[in-house]
Scaffold this motif. Structure first.
Motif, short mmCIF file in Angstrom:
data_model
loop_
_atom_site.label_atom_id
_atom_site.label_comp_id
_atom_site.label_asym_id
_atom_site.label_seq_id
_atom_site.Cartn_x
_atom_site.Cartn_y
_atom_site.Cartn_z
N ARG A 1 -17.73 -2.26 -3.92
CA ARG A 1 -18.27 -1.13 -3.15
C ARG A 1 -17.18 -0.33 -2.42
N ARG A 2 -16.31 -1.02 -1.67
CA ARG A 2 -15.32 -0.30 -0.88
C ARG A 2 -14.29 0.39 -1.77
N SER A 3 -13.82 -0.30 -2.79
CA SER A 3 -12.85 0.31 -3.70
C SER A 3 -13.48 1.46 -4.47
N GLY A 4 -14.73 1.27 -4.90
CA GLY A 4 -15.43 2.33 -5.62
C GLY A 4 -15.60 3.58 -4.77
N ALA A 5 -15.82 3.40 -3.46
CA ALA A 5 -15.98 4.55 -2.57
C ALA A 5 -14.69 5.37 -2.51
N GLU A 6 -13.54 4.70 -2.56
CA GLU A 6 -12.26 5.43 -2.55
C GLU A 6 -12.08 6.20 -3.85
N MET A 7 -12.46 5.60 -4.97
CA MET A 7 -12.38 6.31 -6.26
C MET A 7 -13.30 7.52 -6.25
N ASP A 8 -14.50 7.34 -5.72
CA ASP A 8 -15.46 8.44 -5.67
C ASP A 8 -14.94 9.58 -4.78
N ALA A 9 -14.30 9.23 -3.67
CA ALA A 9 -13.75 10.26 -2.79
C ALA A 9 -12.66 11.05 -3.49
N LEU A 10 -11.85 10.37 -4.30
CA LEU A 10 -10.80 11.06 -5.04
C LEU A 10 -11.40 12.02 -6.07
N VAL A 11 -12.40 11.56 -6.81
CA VAL A 11 -13.03 12.44 -7.80
C VAL A 11 -13.72 13.61 -7.11
N ASP B 1 0.85 -1.19 0.00
CA ASP B 1 0.00 0.00 0.00
C ASP B 1 0.89 1.24 0.00
N PRO B 2 0.74 2.13 -0.98
CA PRO B 2 1.63 3.29 -1.03
C PRO B 2 1.39 4.30 0.07
N VAL B 3 0.21 4.27 0.68
CA VAL B 3 -0.15 5.17 1.77
C VAL B 3 -1.00 4.39 2.78
N PRO B 4 -1.10 4.88 4.03
CA PRO B 4 -1.86 4.13 5.04
C PRO B 4 -3.32 4.52 5.18
N THR B 5 -3.72 5.69 4.66
CA THR B 5 -5.08 6.17 4.88
C THR B 5 -5.60 6.88 3.64
N ARG B 6 -6.93 7.06 3.60
CA ARG B 6 -7.53 7.83 2.51
C ARG B 6 -6.98 9.25 2.49
N GLU B 7 -6.83 9.84 3.67
CA GLU B 7 -6.34 11.21 3.74
C GLU B 7 -4.95 11.32 3.12
N ALA B 8 -4.10 10.34 3.40
CA ALA B 8 -2.76 10.34 2.83
C ALA B 8 -2.81 10.13 1.32
N PHE B 9 -3.75 9.33 0.85
CA PHE B 9 -3.91 9.12 -0.59
C PHE B 9 -4.32 10.41 -1.27
N LEU B 10 -5.31 11.09 -0.73
CA LEU B 10 -5.76 12.34 -1.33
C LEU B 10 -4.67 13.39 -1.30
N ALA B 11 -3.83 13.34 -0.27
CA ALA B 11 -2.74 14.31 -0.15
C ALA B 11 -1.68 14.15 -1.23
N LEU B 12 -1.66 12.99 -1.92
CA LEU B 12 -0.73 12.82 -3.02
C LEU B 12 -1.05 13.75 -4.19
N PHE B 13 -2.30 14.22 -4.25
CA PHE B 13 -2.79 14.98 -5.39
C PHE B 13 -2.80 16.47 -5.06
N GLY B 14 -2.77 17.27 -6.10
CA GLY B 14 -2.84 18.71 -5.87
C GLY B 14 -1.86 19.45 -6.75
N ASP B 15 -1.45 20.63 -6.27
CA ASP B 15 -0.59 21.51 -7.05
C ASP B 15 0.73 20.82 -7.39
N GLY B 16 1.29 21.20 -8.54
CA GLY B 16 2.59 20.70 -8.94
C GLY B 16 2.55 19.43 -9.75
#
Length: 286
Positions: A245-255, A216-231
């Motif tokens: 369902r669970r994997s889809g929820a993570e994709m939806d949170a990212l979008v 797993d490249p990160v331990p939490t959803r928050e850390a995953f979302l933090a990979l994205f952004g400026d730069g």
């Protein structure tokens, strides 16, 4: 153009011969397959064929995965980040497009941040960040996951445990449950092909690492979302309509974070393999 070559990479102080396919001609595209028990670069070839009429696609195998005997090296996030650094040093592009499936997503995004001129655009296909056991059982059982991984890695005992989970019936059930969206596409020939991948020398180590969350490249959803952004270059996420369902929820949170653009595609966790034409259309869409 279609050819297969081997890049001689050095990762974690060890030689890692890396088989790669090159398909097509034109601006370079890097296609990173998913990480799973049945993962190999072959799963990206259909998508590469769809992109190849105006791009040159490079498809490598990840360390510890693929339809060939695997070199033994530490299988952890640090190794996979170092692997992409070595790959980009050996085949620097620049890439008009970087495409990553499943667990490869987080590693590609991190690499794009470390190498800001390497990619003009990124596409993440059914991106995931959490392995199967942590997804199903929750992170609080991390000690159990570590014990399971050690058991599968143990000589003798590990061979037996691994063999129980790579029988064709088990692989077929897994593929119908969450890898492919249409069970009718999971043919006996496909199951045989995937089973052959799981029986390569050293295959159980990559599987044990992935399934227990060790990759797993990160331990939490928050850390995953933090990979994205400026730069980062523009990022498109392809969200399969039948993702679990669970994997889809993570994709939806990212979008929903607004840091990426979302596009629907058919299929489950492997739309790039099951629906390569539709996936390529979603990649090309303006």
């Amino acid at each position: 153009m279609r050819e297969t070559a081997t890049l001689d990479l050095t990762v974690a102080g060890r030689s890692v011969p890396t088989p790669c396919d090159r398909i097509g001609a034109g601006p370079d595209v890097l296609l990173l397959p998913a990480l799973s028990t049945i993962a190999s670069r072959a799963e990206m070839r259909g998508l590469a064929d769809q992109l190849a009429w105006d791009h040159r696609c490079l498809i490598p195998d990840w360390p510890g995965f693929g339809a060939h005997p695997r070199a033994r090296l530490p299988l952890n996030p640090a190794t996979f980040h170092a692997y992409l650094d070595a790959l980009l040093a050996a085949a620097p592009g620049p890439y008009a497009l970087g495409v990553a499936a499943g667990h490869a997503a987080g590693y590609l995004v991190a690499a794009a941040r470390r190498h800001p001129t390497a990619f003009a655009r990124l596409v993440l296909v059914a991106p995931t960040w959490r392995g199967p056991l942590p997804t199903v059982m929750g992170p609080e059982r991390r000690g159990l996951f570590t014990a399971i991984r050690r058991a599968v890695e143990t000589p003798g005992l590990g061979d037996v445990l691994y063999a129980l989970n790579i029988r064709p019936k088990v692989i077929g059930r897994m593929m119908r449950a969450h890898v492919y969206g249409d069970a009718a596409h999971v043919t006996d020939a496909l199951i045989a092909e995937k089973t052959a991948i799981t029986r390569q020398r050293g295959a159980r180590f990559g599987t044990a690492a992935f399934v227990t969350g060790g990759l797993d490249p990160v331990p939490t959803r928050e850390a995953f979302l933090a990979l994205f952004g400026d730069g980062l270059p523009p990022i498109r996420v392809l969200r399969p309509s039948r993702a679990p369902r669970r994997s889809g929820a993570e994709m939806d949170a990212l979008v929903a974070s607004g840091r990426v653009e979302g596009r629907p595609v058919p299929g489950a966790l492997s739309p790039h393999e099951e629906y390569p034409a539709e996936t390529a259309e979603a990649i090309r869409a303006a």
